[in-house]
Write a protein that holds these residues in place. Structure first.
Motif, PDB file in Angstrom:
ATOM      1  N   ILE A   1      36.746  58.311  24.218  1.00 50.49           N
ATOM      2  CA  ILE A   1      35.998  59.022  25.527  1.00 50.49           C
ATOM      3  C   ILE A   1      35.004  60.496  24.353  1.00 50.49           C
ATOM      4  O   ILE A   1      36.173  61.653  23.914  1.00 50.49           O
ATOM      5  N   GLN A   2      34.279  61.059  24.167  1.00 55.10           N
ATOM      6  CA  GLN A   2      33.869  61.589  23.269  1.00 55.10           C
ATOM      7  C   GLN A   2      32.665  62.819  24.508  1.00 55.10           C
ATOM      8  O   GLN A   2      31.676  61.966  25.229  1.00 55.10           O
ATOM      9  N   TYR A   3      32.317  63.835  23.489  1.00 60.80           N
ATOM     10  CA  TYR A   3      31.339  64.649  24.722  1.00 60.80           C
ATOM     11  C   TYR A   3      30.450  65.202  23.815  1.00 60.80           C
ATOM     12  O   TYR A   3      31.006  65.521  22.409  1.00 60.80           O
ATOM     13  N   ALA A   4      28.935  65.166  24.142  1.00 62.69           N
ATOM     14  CA  ALA A   4      28.057  66.210  23.405  1.00 62.69           C
ATOM     15  C   ALA A   4      26.835  66.799  24.113  1.00 62.69           C
ATOM     16  O   ALA A   4      26.706  66.264  25.701  1.00 62.69           O
ATOM     17  N   ASP A   5      27.011  68.137  23.839  1.00 62.98           N
ATOM     18  CA  ASP A   5      25.510  69.360  24.556  1.00 62.98           C
ATOM     19  C   ASP A   5      23.935  68.215  23.998  1.00 62.98           C
ATOM     20  O   ASP A   5      24.143  68.234  22.568  1.00 62.98           O
ATOM     21  N   ILE A   6      23.506  68.385  24.807  1.00 60.05           N
ATOM     22  CA  ILE A   6      22.212  67.808  24.689  1.00 60.05           C
ATOM     23  C   ILE A   6      21.462  69.361  24.528  1.00 60.05           C
ATOM     24  O   ILE A   6      21.198  69.637  25.398  1.00 60.05           O
ATOM     25  N   ASN A   7      20.552  69.509  23.223  1.00 57.98           N
ATOM     26  CA  ASN A   7      19.762  70.294  22.998  1.00 57.98           C
ATOM     27  C   ASN A   7      18.536  69.399  22.434  1.00 57.98           C
ATOM     28  O   ASN A   7      18.414  68.423  22.115  1.00 57.98           O
ATOM     29  N   PRO A   8      17.202  70.471  21.875  1.00 61.15           N
ATOM     30  CA  PRO A   8      16.368  69.931  21.633  1.00 61.15           C
ATOM     31  C   PRO A   8      16.425  69.083  19.987  1.00 61.15           C
ATOM     32  O   PRO A   8      15.524  68.322  19.614  1.00 61.15           O
ATOM     33  N   ASN A   9      17.953  69.636  19.445  1.00 66.11           N
ATOM     34  CA  ASN A   9      17.522  68.720  17.870  1.00 66.11           C
ATOM     35  C   ASN A   9      18.625  67.168  18.175  1.00 66.11           C
ATOM     36  O   ASN A   9      18.031  66.120  17.260  1.00 66.11           O
ATOM     37  N   ILE A  10      19.047  66.832  19.741  1.00 67.01           N
ATOM     38  CA  ILE A  10      19.452  65.730  19.794  1.00 67.01           C
ATOM     39  C   ILE A  10      18.279  64.567  19.593  1.00 67.01           C
ATOM     40  O   ILE A  10      17.387  65.132  20.470  1.00 67.01           O
ATOM     41  N   GLU A  11      17.674  63.482  18.976  1.00 62.01           N
ATOM     42  CA  GLU A  11      16.717  62.876  19.782  1.00 62.01           C
ATOM     43  C   GLU A  11      16.474  61.371  20.077  1.00 62.01           C
ATOM     44  O   GLU A  11      15.980  60.632  21.013  1.00 62.01           O
ATOM     45  N   LEU A  12      18.044  60.972  19.540  1.00 62.34           N
ATOM     46  CA  LEU A  12      17.853  60.007  20.818  1.00 62.34           C
ATOM     47  C   LEU A  12      19.257  59.484  20.131  1.00 62.34           C
ATOM     48  O   LEU A  12      20.665  59.569  19.437  1.00 62.34           O
ATOM     49  N   LEU A  13      20.167  57.506  21.184  1.00 64.47           N
ATOM     50  CA  LEU A  13      21.170  57.737  20.703  1.00 64.47           C
ATOM     51  C   LEU A  13      20.890  55.943  21.085  1.00 64.47           C
ATOM     52  O   LEU A  13      20.365  54.784  21.820  1.00 64.47           O
ATOM     53  N   ILE A  14      21.742  55.604  20.279  1.00 64.09           N
ATOM     54  CA  ILE A  14      22.019  54.194  20.138  1.00 64.09           C
ATOM     55  C   ILE A  14      23.268  53.757  20.451  1.00 64.09           C
ATOM     56  O   ILE A  14      24.037  53.584  20.486  1.00 64.09           O
ATOM     57  N   LEU A  15      23.039  52.401  21.114  1.00 59.01           N
ATOM     58  CA  LEU A  15      24.451  52.218  21.691  1.00 59.01           C
ATOM     59  C   LEU A  15      24.914  50.493  21.347  1.00 59.01           C
ATOM     60  O   LEU A  15      23.213  49.964  21.787  1.00 59.01           O
ATOM     61  N   ALA A  16      25.322  50.039  20.932  1.00 59.42           N
ATOM     62  CA  ALA A  16      25.073  48.667  20.120  1.00 59.42           C
ATOM     63  C   ALA A  16      26.161  48.053  19.805  1.00 59.42           C
ATOM     64  O   ALA A  16      27.523  48.341  19.857  1.00 59.42           O
ATOM     65  N   SER A  17      26.555  46.718  19.884  1.00 57.68           N
ATOM     66  CA  SER A  17      27.777  45.492  19.372  1.00 57.68           C
ATOM     67  C   SER A  17      27.893  45.212  18.075  1.00 57.68           C
ATOM     68  O   SER A  17      27.254  45.806  17.657  1.00 57.68           O
ATOM     69  N   ASP A  18      28.556  45.365  17.534  1.00 56.17           N
ATOM     70  CA  ASP A  18      29.229  45.255  16.665  1.00 56.17           C
ATOM     71  C   ASP A  18      28.399  44.120  15.559  1.00 56.17           C
ATOM     72  O   ASP A  18      28.211  43.829  14.234  1.00 56.17           O
ATOM     73  N   GLY A  19      27.212  43.422  16.936  1.00 52.29           N
ATOM     74  CA  GLY A  19      26.856  42.896  15.284  1.00 52.29           C
ATOM     75  C   GLY A  19      26.075  43.113  14.955  1.00 52.29           C
ATOM     76  O   GLY A  19      25.650  43.170  13.984  1.00 52.29           O
ATOM     77  N   LEU A  20      25.479  44.486  15.402  1.00 53.31           N
ATOM     78  CA  LEU A  20      24.694  45.274  14.698  1.00 53.31           C
ATOM     79  C   LEU A  20      24.782  45.726  13.186  1.00 53.31           C
ATOM     80  O   LEU A  20      24.918  45.753  12.499  1.00 53.31           O
ATOM     81  N   TRP A  21      26.391  46.842  13.827  1.00 51.81           N
ATOM     82  CA  TRP A  21      27.536  47.605  12.946  1.00 51.81           C
ATOM     83  C   TRP A  21      27.488  46.589  11.627  1.00 51.81           C
ATOM     84  O   TRP A  21      27.728  47.363  10.567  1.00 51.81           O
TER      85      TRP A  21
END
Length: 182
Positions: free
Chosen positions: A115-135
């Protein structure tokens, strides 16, 4: 923590339905956004969450690979095989060290998430959640660069999946893009 409990409950539910679902399993990546300010991500296996912070890819999850967690697998009575030309596998079968289900390997696998945590601020543009078929066919920064070019997050996810197919991905491809307002 609630996220760990949810993963444990999910694993138990999948295992209890194994007569209907079969002996297979799944990796997972999840994200929880609280008040558009706090982001929590969790994963088991090699499904991944990647943030774009100021255009730079930031991997938020850990890929759970058998070689990395060999000690845990062996302490549970399993083994990790490394056949030439192949990836490391738990008991010669599974290419991840954490997963939901996989009843025949469960005694050797973990299903607790990182488990990881991040503060969302104006520098955060997007988040990608994907399975290994992409990575397996695309680096974190490549994925961020592609997703950033497409304003609509649903279209961006479709573009990433299409690109993975064009690169001959042989694995499952699931992808979600979340765009944040800066």
């Amino acid at each position: 923590m609630s996220i760990s409990k949810a993963y444990e409950t999910t694993d138990k539910a999948i295992l209890s339905h194994s007569p209907d679902l079969g002996r297979g399993g799944s990796t997972a990546v999840t994200a929880i956004l609280i008040n558009n300010q706090k982001l929590w991500v969790a994963n088991v296996g090699d499904s991944r969450a990647v943030l774009s912070r100021g255009g730079e890819a930031v991997q938020m999850t850990t890929d759970h690979e058998p070689n990395t967690e060999r000690g845990s697998i062996e302490n549970r009575g399993g083994f990790v095989s490394n056949m030439p030309g192949d990836v490391a596998r738990v008991n010669g079968q599974l290419a991840v060290s954490r997963a939901f289900g996989d009843k025949n390997l469960k005694t050797h696998l973990r299903s607790d998430p990182d488990i990881q945590y991040a503060d969302i601020n104006p520098n955060i543009e997007l988040l990608i959640l994907a399975s290994d078929g992409l990575w397996k066919v695309m680096g974190n920064q490549e994925a961020v660069d592609i997703a950033k070019r497409v304003k609509d997050p649903q279209r961006a996810a479709k573009q990433l999946a299409t690109e993975a197919l064009n690169r001959d991905s042989k694995d499952d491809i699931s992808c979600i893009v979340v765009r944040f307002k800066g």
